[in-house]
Write a protein that holds these residues in place. Structure first.
Motif, PDB file in Angstrom:
ATOM      1  N   LEU A  68      41.814 -22.117  41.494  1.00  0.00           N
ATOM      2  CA  LEU A  68      40.944 -20.963  41.704  1.00  0.00           C
ATOM      3  C   LEU A  68      41.762 -19.742  42.093  1.00  0.00           C
ATOM      4  CD1 LEU A  68      38.130 -19.783  41.723  1.00  0.00           C
ATOM      5  CD2 LEU A  68      37.842 -20.631  44.058  1.00  0.00           C
ATOM      6  N   VAL A  69      42.763 -19.921  42.931  1.00  0.00           N
ATOM      7  CA  VAL A  69      43.634 -18.799  43.307  1.00  0.00           C
ATOM      8  C   VAL A  69      44.324 -18.239  42.059  1.00  0.00           C
ATOM      9  CG1 VAL A  69      45.759 -18.195  44.535  1.00  0.00           C
ATOM     10  CG2 VAL A  69      43.957 -19.443  45.715  1.00  0.00           C
ATOM     11  N   ALA A  70      44.826 -19.114  41.200  1.00  0.00           N
ATOM     12  CA  ALA A  70      45.476 -18.669  39.964  1.00  0.00           C
ATOM     13  C   ALA A  70      44.482 -17.937  39.060  1.00  0.00           C
ATOM     14  CB  ALA A  70      46.094 -19.858  39.239  1.00  0.00           C
ATOM     15  N   LEU A  71      43.267 -18.460  38.976  1.00  0.00           N
ATOM     16  CA  LEU A  71      42.241 -17.816  38.164  1.00  0.00           C
ATOM     17  C   LEU A  71      41.880 -16.444  38.726  1.00  0.00           C
ATOM     18  CD1 LEU A  71      40.311 -18.216  35.727  1.00  0.00           C
ATOM     19  CD2 LEU A  71      38.632 -18.999  37.374  1.00  0.00           C
ATOM     20  N   LEU A  72      41.807 -16.330  40.051  1.00  0.00           N
ATOM     21  CA  LEU A  72      41.490 -15.047  40.673  1.00  0.00           C
ATOM     22  C   LEU A  72      42.604 -14.033  40.446  1.00  0.00           C
ATOM     23  CD1 LEU A  72      39.793 -16.300  43.947  1.00  0.00           C
ATOM     24  CD2 LEU A  72      38.689 -15.203  41.987  1.00  0.00           C
ATOM     25  N   GLU A  73      43.848 -14.487  40.394  1.00  0.00           N
ATOM     26  CA  GLU A  73      44.967 -13.588  40.076  1.00  0.00           C
ATOM     27  C   GLU A  73      44.854 -13.103  38.631  1.00  0.00           C
ATOM     28  OE1 GLU A  73      47.240 -12.138  41.980  1.00  0.00           O
ATOM     29  OE2 GLU A  73      46.355 -13.125  43.728  1.00  0.00           O
ATOM     30  N   ALA A  74      44.487 -14.010  37.730  1.00  0.00           N
ATOM     31  CA  ALA A  74      44.295 -13.630  36.326  1.00  0.00           C
ATOM     32  C   ALA A  74      43.103 -12.670  36.199  1.00  0.00           C
ATOM     33  CB  ALA A  74      44.089 -14.867  35.472  1.00  0.00           C
ATOM     34  N   GLU A  75      42.073 -12.906  36.990  1.00  0.00           N
ATOM     35  CA  GLU A  75      40.909 -12.026  36.995  1.00  0.00           C
ATOM     36  C   GLU A  75      41.307 -10.626  37.464  1.00  0.00           C
ATOM     37  OE1 GLU A  75      36.476 -12.774  38.482  1.00  0.00           O
ATOM     38  OE2 GLU A  75      37.851 -12.421  40.159  1.00  0.00           O
ATOM     39  N   ARG A  76      42.144 -10.549  38.478  1.00  0.00           N
ATOM     40  CA  ARG A  76      42.626  -9.259  38.978  1.00  0.00           C
ATOM     41  C   ARG A  76      43.378  -8.513  37.889  1.00  0.00           C
ATOM     42  NH1 ARG A  76      47.440  -7.177  41.271  1.00  0.00           N
ATOM     43  NH2 ARG A  76      47.013  -5.499  42.727  1.00  0.00           N
ATOM     44  N   ALA A  77      44.255  -9.228  37.186  1.00  0.00           N
ATOM     45  CA  ALA A  77      45.020  -8.601  36.103  1.00  0.00           C
ATOM     46  C   ALA A  77      44.081  -8.081  35.013  1.00  0.00           C
ATOM     47  CB  ALA A  77      46.026  -9.594  35.524  1.00  0.00           C
ATOM     48  N   ALA A  78      43.053  -8.842  34.693  1.00  0.00           N
ATOM     49  CA  ALA A  78      42.094  -8.414  33.681  1.00  0.00           C
ATOM     50  C   ALA A  78      41.300  -7.197  34.157  1.00  0.00           C
ATOM     51  CB  ALA A  78      41.152  -9.564  33.328  1.00  0.00           C
ATOM     52  N   LEU A  79      40.932  -7.176  35.429  1.00  0.00           N
ATOM     53  CA  LEU A  79      40.222  -6.016  35.983  1.00  0.00           C
ATOM     54  C   LEU A  79      41.088  -4.770  35.932  1.00  0.00           C
ATOM     55  CD1 LEU A  79      38.463  -7.656  39.042  1.00  0.00           C
ATOM     56  CD2 LEU A  79      37.308  -6.417  37.211  1.00  0.00           C
ATOM     57  N   LEU A  80      42.342  -4.905  36.314  1.00  0.00           N
ATOM     58  CA  LEU A  80      43.245  -3.758  36.305  1.00  0.00           C
ATOM     59  C   LEU A  80      43.512  -3.259  34.894  1.00  0.00           C
ATOM     60  CD1 LEU A  80      45.784  -4.830  39.072  1.00  0.00           C
ATOM     61  CD2 LEU A  80      44.004  -3.073  39.228  1.00  0.00           C
ATOM     62  N   ALA A  81      43.486  -4.172  33.921  1.00  0.00           N
ATOM     63  CA  ALA A  81      43.715  -3.802  32.523  1.00  0.00           C
ATOM     64  C   ALA A  81      42.433  -3.342  31.828  1.00  0.00           C
ATOM     65  CB  ALA A  81      44.317  -4.979  31.766  1.00  0.00           C
ATOM     66  N   GLY A  82      41.286  -3.520  32.485  1.00  0.00           N
ATOM     67  CA  GLY A  82      40.013  -3.162  31.867  1.00  0.00           C
ATOM     68  C   GLY A  82      39.621  -4.116  30.753  1.00  0.00           C
ATOM     69  N   ASP A  83      40.121  -5.342  30.810  1.00  0.00           N
ATOM     70  CA  ASP A  83      39.851  -6.343  29.773  1.00  0.00           C
ATOM     71  C   ASP A  83      38.595  -7.129  30.147  1.00  0.00           C
ATOM     72  OD1 ASP A  83      39.911  -8.237  27.800  1.00  0.00           O
ATOM     73  OD2 ASP A  83      41.987  -8.860  28.160  1.00  0.00           O
ATOM     74  N   PHE A  84      37.431  -6.552  29.869  1.00  0.00           N
ATOM     75  CA  PHE A  84      36.166  -7.144  30.283  1.00  0.00           C
ATOM     76  C   PHE A  84      35.825  -8.395  29.479  1.00  0.00           C
ATOM     77  CE2 PHE A  84      35.831  -2.667  31.603  1.00  0.00           C
ATOM     78  CZ  PHE A  84      35.742  -2.890  32.964  1.00  0.00           C
ATOM     79  N   GLU A  85      36.271  -8.471  28.236  1.00  0.00           N
ATOM     80  CA  GLU A  85      36.033  -9.684  27.448  1.00  0.00           C
ATOM     81  C   GLU A  85      36.760 -10.870  28.066  1.00  0.00           C
ATOM     82  OE1 GLU A  85      36.302  -9.516  23.207  1.00  0.00           O
ATOM     83  OE2 GLU A  85      35.670  -7.419  23.202  1.00  0.00           O
TER      84      GLU A  85
END
Length: 121
Positions: free
Chosen positions: A15-32
């Motif tokens: 979950l921590v790894a997934l949340l880090e990936a989620e953060r990267a997607a949020l910062l990149a604006g990658d909503f898909e």
């Protein structure tokens, strides 16, 4: 450490790894990409929710990342709402423009939208 404890520890790490990936997607604006993570995130949270002996240390990393990502998501949504509002204002301005004269009376200037396509040879 039993297999069950190790499994919960693995779920926390996943979950921590997934949340880090989620953060990267949020910062990149990658909503898909964010949408694609929802099912995995829900499954991991359900797995941790079923555990009754999680320690504060195990959950601290998850909680801080969840709070950080929620703040990023709130900011992204506020930005999207701002853009949508601005686009709406521009569309309204194309139809008409409200102005005020020196006495404070509002005057509406009707806009015209030309739907003409110019053809060139």
């Amino acid at each position: 450490m039993t297999d069950e404890t190790g499994s919960r520890h693995d779920a926390v790490e996943a979950l921590v790894a997934l949340l880090e990936a989620e953060r990267a997607a949020l910062l990149a604006g990658d909503f898909e990409r964010l949408i694609g993570m929802l099912d995995d995130k829900a499954a991991l949270i359900d797995q941790l929710d079923a555990a009754d002996d999680l320690t504060e240390d195990m959950l601290h990393a998850v909680r801080t990342r969840l709070e950080r990502n929620q703040a990023l998501l709130d900011s992204a949504l506020a930005g999207i709402r701002g853009v949508a509002g601005r686009i709406g204002a521009l569309h309204r301005m194309r139809r008409s423009l409200d102005t005020y004269d020196q006495t404070g009376r509002r005057t509406t200037i009707e806009g015209s939208i030309d739907h003409v396509v110019e053809r060139r040879a």
